[in-house]
Design an enzyme around this catalytic site. Structure first.
Site, PDB file in Angstrom:
ATOM      1  N   ASP A  13       0.844  -1.205   0.000  1.00 42.72           N
ATOM      2  CA  ASP A  13       0.000   0.000   0.000  1.00 42.72           C
ATOM      3  C   ASP A  13       0.877   1.252   0.000  1.00 42.72           C
ATOM      4  O   ASP A  13       0.579   2.238  -0.683  1.00 42.72           O
ATOM      5  CB  ASP A  13      -0.902  -0.023   1.242  1.00 42.72           C
ATOM      6  N   CYS A  15      -4.005   5.137  -2.275  1.00 40.87           N
ATOM      7  CA  CYS A  15      -4.443   4.305  -3.380  1.00 40.87           C
ATOM      8  C   CYS A  15      -4.483   5.190  -4.614  1.00 40.87           C
ATOM      9  O   CYS A  15      -5.056   6.274  -4.576  1.00 40.87           O
ATOM     10  CB  CYS A  15      -5.819   3.709  -3.093  1.00 40.87           C
ATOM     11  N   ASN A  55      -1.365   5.249   5.072  1.00 43.04           N
ATOM     12  CA  ASN A  55      -1.970   4.512   6.185  1.00 43.04           C
ATOM     13  C   ASN A  55      -1.402   5.059   7.479  1.00 43.04           C
ATOM     14  O   ASN A  55      -0.355   5.693   7.490  1.00 43.04           O
ATOM     15  CB  ASN A  55      -1.577   3.027   6.111  1.00 43.04           C
TER      16      ASN A  55
HETATM   17  P1  HMG Z   1      -9.338  -4.637 -16.143  1.00 39.77           P
HETATM   18  O1  HMG Z   1      -8.895  -3.256 -15.963  1.00 39.77           O
HETATM   19  O2  HMG Z   1     -10.787  -4.912 -15.963  1.00 39.77           O
HETATM   20  O3  HMG Z   1      -9.017  -5.109 -17.561  1.00 39.77           O
HETATM   21  O4  HMG Z   1      -8.474  -5.521 -15.118  1.00 39.77           O
HETATM   22  P2  HMG Z   1      -8.452  -6.461 -18.082  1.00 39.77           P
HETATM   23  O5  HMG Z   1      -8.896  -7.614 -17.255  1.00 39.77           O
HETATM   24  O6  HMG Z   1      -8.767  -6.465 -19.524  1.00 39.77           O
HETATM   25  O7  HMG Z   1      -6.884  -6.226 -17.890  1.00 39.77           O
HETATM   26  C1  HMG Z   1      -6.246  -5.023 -18.241  1.00 39.77           C
HETATM   27  C2  HMG Z   1      -4.793  -5.327 -18.563  1.00 39.77           C
HETATM   28  O8  HMG Z   1      -4.168  -5.849 -17.391  1.00 39.77           O
HETATM   29  C3  HMG Z   1      -4.638  -6.393 -19.629  1.00 39.77           C
HETATM   30  O9  HMG Z   1      -3.421  -6.141 -20.310  1.00 39.77           O
HETATM   31  C4  HMG Z   1      -4.486  -7.657 -18.823  1.00 39.77           C
HETATM   32  O10 HMG Z   1      -3.780  -8.662 -19.526  1.00 39.77           O
HETATM   33  C5  HMG Z   1      -3.697  -7.189 -17.641  1.00 39.77           C
HETATM   34  P3  HMG Z   1      -3.432  -5.502 -21.810  1.00 39.77           P
HETATM   35  O11 HMG Z   1      -4.230  -6.452 -22.629  1.00 39.77           O
HETATM   36  O12 HMG Z   1      -4.091  -4.162 -21.673  1.00 39.77           O
HETATM   37  O13 HMG Z   1      -1.970  -5.456 -22.139  1.00 39.77           O
HETATM   38  N1  HMG Z   1      -3.943  -7.945 -16.402  1.00 39.77           N
HETATM   39  C6  HMG Z   1      -2.958  -8.316 -15.556  1.00 39.77           C
HETATM   40  N2  HMG Z   1      -1.632  -8.147 -15.611  1.00 39.77           N
HETATM   41  C7  HMG Z   1      -0.929  -8.649 -14.573  1.00 39.77           C
HETATM   42  N3  HMG Z   1      -1.483  -9.281 -13.518  1.00 39.77           N
HETATM   43  C8  HMG Z   1      -2.804  -9.455 -13.444  1.00 39.77           C
HETATM   44  C9  HMG Z   1      -3.599  -8.963 -14.509  1.00 39.77           C
HETATM   45  N4  HMG Z   1      -4.923  -8.950 -14.730  1.00 39.77           N
HETATM   46  C10 HMG Z   1      -5.110  -8.332 -15.896  1.00 39.77           C
HETATM   47  N5  HMG Z   1      -3.344 -10.068 -12.394  1.00 39.77           N
HETATM   48  C11 HMG Z   1      -7.755  -5.534 -12.834  1.00 39.77           C
HETATM   49  C12 HMG Z   1      -8.918  -5.736 -13.822  1.00 39.77           C
HETATM   50  C13 HMG Z   1      -8.350  -5.711 -11.462  1.00 39.77           C
HETATM   51  C14 HMG Z   1      -6.707  -6.596 -13.126  1.00 39.77           C
HETATM   52  C15 HMG Z   1      -7.157  -4.136 -13.010  1.00 39.77           C
HETATM   53  O14 HMG Z   1      -8.161  -3.165 -13.006  1.00 39.77           O
HETATM   54  C16 HMG Z   1      -6.136  -3.806 -11.953  1.00 39.77           C
HETATM   55  O15 HMG Z   1      -5.089  -4.442 -11.870  1.00 39.77           O
HETATM   56  N6  HMG Z   1      -6.388  -2.761 -11.123  1.00 39.77           N
HETATM   57  C17 HMG Z   1      -5.425  -2.294 -10.143  1.00 39.77           C
HETATM   58  C18 HMG Z   1      -6.082  -2.182  -8.825  1.00 39.77           C
HETATM   59  C19 HMG Z   1      -5.072  -1.893  -7.731  1.00 39.77           C
HETATM   60  O16 HMG Z   1      -4.044  -2.532  -7.626  1.00 39.77           O
HETATM   61  N7  HMG Z   1      -5.401  -0.884  -6.870  1.00 39.77           N
HETATM   62  C20 HMG Z   1      -4.616  -0.581  -5.723  1.00 39.77           C
HETATM   63  C21 HMG Z   1      -4.728  -1.637  -4.667  1.00 39.77           C
HETATM   64  S1  HMG Z   1      -6.281  -1.629  -3.788  1.00 39.77           S
HETATM   65  C22 HMG Z   1      -6.036  -0.541  -2.465  1.00 39.77           C
HETATM   66  O17 HMG Z   1      -5.030   0.112  -2.403  1.00 39.77           O
HETATM   67  C23 HMG Z   1      -7.056  -0.480  -1.361  1.00 39.77           C
HETATM   68  C24 HMG Z   1      -6.619  -1.250  -0.103  1.00 39.77           C
HETATM   69  O18 HMG Z   1      -5.376  -0.769   0.376  1.00 39.77           O
HETATM   70  C25 HMG Z   1      -7.689  -1.099   0.987  1.00 39.77           C
HETATM   71  C26 HMG Z   1      -8.095   0.345   1.269  1.00 39.77           C
HETATM   72  O19 HMG Z   1      -7.238   1.175   1.575  1.00 39.77           O
HETATM   73  O20 HMG Z   1      -9.295   0.596   1.190  1.00 39.77           O
HETATM   74  C27 HMG Z   1      -6.442  -2.744  -0.399  1.00 39.77           C
HETATM   75 MG    MG Z   2      -5.134   0.970   1.655  1.00 35.47          MG
END
Ligand code: HMG
Ligand code: MG
Length: 299
Positions: free
Chosen positions: A16, A239, A248
């Protein structure tokens, strides 16, 4: 009022914290995790197997996992939004994984490009495959107080989704105040609503400190019986899809609070302060931890 005798800290700084930094070298990540491993922490989130286009900072998580020196007894975990992420986490030998959902539709769309219902459906095969590999799955639930796009979140909505994630097989639900705007009364109401559906012993809190309320909110959660706290070394974090959200709560500050309350954490504060100063030096940043700042000033 009773407080827990001990708490479990989930250290999220390497994920994070660093997911929000413009540029961090592999060496700095590995060195941070290795020094955190010396501090007595038992749970370190080491990376995320997400789309490298969406969060480029986590793109080298496989190399982070292969370069850290694992200490027995410590769980090194990773975020996995889908089966592809889980497969990468298995390849990297992550000890545990975490899936992440939101209590607000707009944040879900912005963060993971799907609705809340679609995200829950997406977790099903992830959890099934993780269970086949005997990997435990933690669940994050974001926006438990407010959403950056929709405003206040209803505690009943948080409770419904927390219960759905628990029923899917997440052993613990980490309640995230993603934009750090909650205050103790609202947090208490939210925890009360959630704990009517998921037992307090299966809940954790994950508070960002944007409005300076995180420590007060953690104290509130402790008084209600929650004993797992997510925190981030030096208060790093945010985020990329929660505009304006800061880090955090700093792990150092949580440890200081807990020890002051007579709560055991297993963590050595001095080792943490050193790890905090070192990563802030590498990032050319001032620590957000009051404790680290105070200790640096006294040196
Ligand atoms: P999507 O955007 O719906 O689209 O993915 P997709 O499924 O078509 O994938 C987009 C691209 O990512 C494609 O590549 C996929 O192949 C690739 P392209 O064809 O464009 O070259 N891809 C991946 N690559 C590597 N590893 C994977 C993967 N999956 C797809 N696993 C997805 C949906 C969820 C994967 C995407 O939107 C994503 O990765 N989002 C990032 C979200 C993220 O990491 N956010 C920050 C963390 S959450 C947070 O911080 C909150 C938390 O701390 C709690 C809080 O504070 O509340 C946890
Ligand atoms: Mg967080």
């Amino acid at each position: 009022m009773t407080l827990p005798e001990s708490v479990n800290i989930v250290e999220v700084g390497a994920r994070d914290g660093l997911q929000n930094e413009p540029k961090v070298s592999l060496e700095a990540k590995v060195s941070l995790i290795d020094s955190l491993s010396q501090s007595g922490l038992r749970y370190i989130e080491a990376g995320a197997f997400v789309s490298p286009k969406r969060v480029p900072q986590m793109a080298d998580s496989d190399r982070v996992f292969s370069n850290i020196q694992r200490r027995p007894g410590i769980i090194y975990s990773a975020l996995t939004p889908n089966v592809r992420g889980l497969e990468a986490a298995l390849e990297a030998r992550a000890d545990e994984i975490a899936v992440f959902a939101s209590a607000s539709e707009s944040f879900s769309q912005n963060n993971i490009h799907c609705s809340i219902a679609e995200s829950l459906a997406r977790f099903e095969p992830v959890i099934a495959l993780a269970q086949q590999h005997n990997i435990k799955v933690r669940g994050y639930l974001s926006c438990v107080a407010d959403c950056p796009y929709e405003g206040a979140t209803s505690p009943n909505m948080v409770a419904d989704i927390a219960k759905a994630m628990y029923d899917l097989g997440c052993y613990q639900i980490s309640l995230g105040d993603t934009i750090g705007s909650g205050t103790p009364l609202r947090i208490a109401n939210m925890i009360e609503a959630v704990s009517a559906r998921v037992s307090l012993s299966d809940l954790a809190v994950h508070f960002h400190d944007t409005y300076g309320q995180a420590l007060a909110n953690i104290y509130q959660a402790l008084t209600m019986g929650i004993d797992t706290i997510d925190s981030s070394i030096a208060g790093l974090g945010g985020c990329p899809y929660a505009p304006g959200a800061s880090g955090n709560i700093a792990t150092e500050d949580v440890i200081y609070l807990c020890h002051g309350l007579g709560i055991d954490t297993s963590v050595d504060l001095n080792t943490l302060v050193q790890a905090s100063s070192a990563i802030c030096k590498a990032l050319n940043r001032v620590p957000q931890s009051k404790i680290t700042l105070a200790q640096i000033l006294h040196q």
